[in-house]
Enzyme design. Structure first.
Site, mmCIF file in Angstrom:
data_model
loop_
_atom_site.group_PDB
_atom_site.id
_atom_site.type_symbol
_atom_site.label_atom_id
_atom_site.label_comp_id
_atom_site.label_asym_id
_atom_site.label_seq_id
_atom_site.Cartn_x
_atom_site.Cartn_y
_atom_site.Cartn_z
ATOM 1 N N TYR B 251 25.272 2.320 116.289
ATOM 2 C CA TYR B 251 26.063 3.566 116.271
ATOM 3 C C TYR B 251 25.726 4.453 115.067
ATOM 4 O O TYR B 251 24.921 4.089 114.237
ATOM 5 C CB TYR B 251 27.553 3.317 116.479
ATOM 6 C CG TYR B 251 28.377 2.545 115.475
ATOM 7 C CD1 TYR B 251 27.942 2.240 114.207
ATOM 8 C CD2 TYR B 251 29.669 2.149 115.846
ATOM 9 C CE1 TYR B 251 28.768 1.559 113.326
ATOM 10 C CE2 TYR B 251 30.499 1.460 114.976
ATOM 11 C CZ TYR B 251 30.038 1.174 113.715
ATOM 12 O OH TYR B 251 30.852 0.512 112.857
ATOM 13 N N GLU B 252 26.288 5.617 115.040
ATOM 14 C CA GLU B 252 25.883 6.668 114.078
ATOM 15 C C GLU B 252 24.389 6.948 114.160
ATOM 16 O O GLU B 252 23.733 7.179 113.145
ATOM 17 C CB GLU B 252 26.270 6.291 112.644
ATOM 18 C CG GLU B 252 27.739 6.458 112.330
ATOM 19 C CD GLU B 252 28.240 7.882 112.553
ATOM 20 O OE1 GLU B 252 29.379 8.026 113.012
ATOM 21 O OE2 GLU B 252 27.492 8.854 112.299
ATOM 22 N N GLY B 253 23.858 6.961 115.377
ATOM 23 C CA GLY B 253 22.419 7.124 115.584
ATOM 24 C C GLY B 253 21.750 5.771 115.508
ATOM 25 O O GLY B 253 21.875 5.082 114.494
ATOM 26 N N HIS B 258 16.865 7.049 113.397
ATOM 27 C CA HIS B 258 16.740 7.328 111.963
ATOM 28 C C HIS B 258 15.303 7.145 111.481
ATOM 29 O O HIS B 258 14.829 7.901 110.628
ATOM 30 C CB HIS B 258 17.711 6.444 111.172
ATOM 31 C CG HIS B 258 19.137 6.842 111.381
ATOM 32 N ND1 HIS B 258 19.646 8.026 110.903
ATOM 33 C CD2 HIS B 258 20.145 6.259 112.063
ATOM 34 C CE1 HIS B 258 20.921 8.139 111.265
ATOM 35 N NE2 HIS B 258 21.247 7.078 111.972
#
Lengths: 412, 412
Positions: B251-253, B258
């Site tokens: 999650y959060e990308g 990234h």
């Protein structure tokens, strides 16, 4: 019923005892981590139990193998009791039991005092079976990830996920792990059946167990990552694969124990016959053989091979897989998808030298650190307490006491 | 209520809409993967929602940020509905919701059309927060494993588990991951507060997110392995750490996103200002800087950096950690246990060159493979279908259809 490695090895330490009476043998004691210790699928369960039939001083020669039924012929429960069923991370289809035998009627299997030898014969089979569990987890994870990423579209250009380079990398890695592992176990099992190179089978068995169970976990992680957020959901089933795969690196001897066996006994015993058999196996990949032989020499010269055992195991696995992928490549024309197999083989061949060099250098480093530590007084003691005082109130557990012996149950 | 990255990015694609009426703004649409989308701890939940306030052609400039309450001031439920709560591998304290907004009253936050910018400001904070989750998982796993292995005795000589070389290796690795990760996020957060080097913060943010969430999973695996069979049991809690840690890499990308950001935008945009800021940060570790700069050049020359993005991210992380451990070592006298910190710093310093060389060579290899593939006609197409025909009946799932749009929901 087949017990887990922890249970079996534990049995030696928790001292399950067998006594011969007028009514025949009886077994008494406690067992932990018994897979399928009870179930409702069959009216009767036959437990294979290693128990001490000689006195304590008799050592492993006093251990015999017994068959202990859960019920008698009339269906009456015998004194074989489940005292606990463990709550685990996964493997929920397999109840992991703690059980006690209270003068349970038993039948001697094989020769009295030869129990450990019989058990080890079974365990070597079991280790390759667990290696195949790892292969299955890796293959299952690959299949789920392939199917998902081939249909789900993502990104501005609307291509399927498996067209993205990083997803492709994960799919390639996962499939390489599954295929390489499967071939490695296949090799070991064929050699075991043939019986011509028992030393090679001895050497390959811990390599297969370590490598393939790691492959199962790694491929499951890669597959989950390829699915993104959906991979974390139960619905897509790959999180189950990850949870189930994880135990395979622990049971049938933790992977650390197999690495220690490889770097210790299998390099040294019988003049290193097992390692020499492996070197012959590597002969068709001269560069891999060369790197591996040098690391083998480093370990043979080490006072204690244990610190470098993990790195040496990984190096050994990558060297063995060089042979595997050379053979895949040579046979690619016969594959269902020759182009795909050639792609994976080429990819594996390009990465192997990097990985082997890395782990070979790590073997050298670990060995150097261990011997420099051995020369400095107080060095080992300084490392003996990682992180300073142990915050015993922070770990959140109390060591469980064994019902039978009153001492903490064996850990691994 | 803070939404997960998938939810937020998904919001752009599932086209949650905002319309200004006589009664004020109203939001309509569907959101997925909303963490804490509903709960019973507070009488009211304020949802932070990115919605399209302009027409479709307005692109990101048509997105605005809104505050959407679940209940009005009198406690009446507003048209904000939970349509599903996901079943997940872990993170069970955080309900992950699918929800619909059906002309729900909303309040515009900030300036109309500036929603994405506001969201990204929050997301950069959130990414460092998730990196810290990884640090916490690594630290927790280390604490459990330390406490357990310091008390449990194993082996013929009856020493505690943490006296075994392979267990010590796992404890050292886990603690190194926890400490190194914590220091790395600390550096990034201090720089973010100071505001003097925004380019460095931009660069370090995905590095922290990737590195520390991987550290959480790796340390949890190491800790579980150190506990052996008991690590797989719920009772010792480390299996929960592993399950909870796993989502942070997603999650959060996803970590892959990234890595792509690092190898793409952050190396190239604004003349590579972010990468240059990172190079200045590495100046105190000249050898790490040298290896990293060469890999940076390789990627800048690559037509498509994506295939090498993962390896480049790992190289970058190891280079950054060289600086971190140099600073730890220099400050070791001030640590609660200087000897332990020096041991870990020395160990990290010895391993870093091996790891950096490995990933630097992998960057070169990935780039070479990608460009050689680009030159051969049909090469990419041949790789486009991993493993041949997709066995769609074997994956065991049907793509879920989005309630609002009728199209499959975004994957990651």
């Amino acid at each position: 019923m087949q017990a887990s490695a922890s249970g079996r090895i534990g049995s030696v330490r928790t001292a399950t005892r067998a006594v011969e009476t007028a009514q025949g043998w009886q077994v008494e004691g406690e067992k932990i981590f018994i897979s399928g210790g009870d179930q409702d699928m069959t009216p009767r369960i036959l437990h294979l139990v290693l128990a001490r039939s000689g006195d304590q001083a008799s050592g492993v020669r006093g251990l015999s193998l017994f068959l202990v039924p859960s019920h008698d012929d009339d269906g009456n429960r015998l004194p074989v009791t489940i005292t606990r069923i463990e709550e685990k991370m996964g493997l929920h289809a397999s109840p992991t039991c703690q059980m006690t035998f209270d003068a349970a009627p038993a039948e001697l299997l094989g020769i009295e005092g030869e129990g450990l030898r019989a058990m080890f014969t079974m365990m070597n089979h079991a280790r390759l079976d667990v290696a195949l569990q790892g292969v299955a987890h890796a293959a299952r994870a690959t299949a789920i990830a392939r199917a998902y990423t081939a249909t789900r579209r993502q990104g501005r250009d609307g291509v399927t996920l498996d067209a993205h380079a990083d997803v492709r990398r994960m799919l390639d890695d996962a499939e390489t792990l599954a295929m390489g592992g499967r071939a490695l176990v296949h090799l070991a099992m064929v050699e075991m059946e043939r019986g011509e190179h028992p030393d090679l089978v001895d050497f390959l068995t811990p390599v297969c167990k370590f490598t393939c169970t790691e492959a199962g976990v790694t491929a499951a992680n890669l597959g989950m990552q390829a699915l993104g957020g959906y991979g974390y959901l139960r619905e897509y089933r790959i999180e189950q694969t990850l949870r189930d795969a994880r135990v395979a690196a622990i049971y049938e001897g933790t992977n650390g124990i197999h690495a220690a066996t490889l770097a210790g006994r299998l390099l040294r015993n019988a003049g290193g016959a097992a390692a020499t058999a492996f070197a012959r196996f590597l002969a068709e990949a001269p560069e891999a053989l060369d790197v591996w032989q040098r690391a083998r020499t480093v370990l043979l010269e080490a006072e204690d091979p244990a610190p470098a055992a993990d790195a040496f195991m990984r190096l050994t696995a990558h060297a063995a897989l060089v042979v595997v992928w050379q053979r895949f490549r040579a046979a690619a024309d016969h594959a269902p998808d020759p182009q795909r197999l050639r792609h994976l083989a080429k990819r594996a061949a390009a990465r192997a030298p990097l990985l082997m060099r890395h782990y070979a250098d790590l073997v050298v480093l670990e060995r150097a650190e261990a011997s420099s530590c051995g020369q400095r007084p107080g060095c080992r003691a300084a490392l003996g307490n990682p992180g300073g005082p142990v915050p015993s109130d922070r770990g959140g557990f109390k060591p469980r006491r064994s019902v039978a012996t009153g001492s903490p149950a064996p850990a691994r």
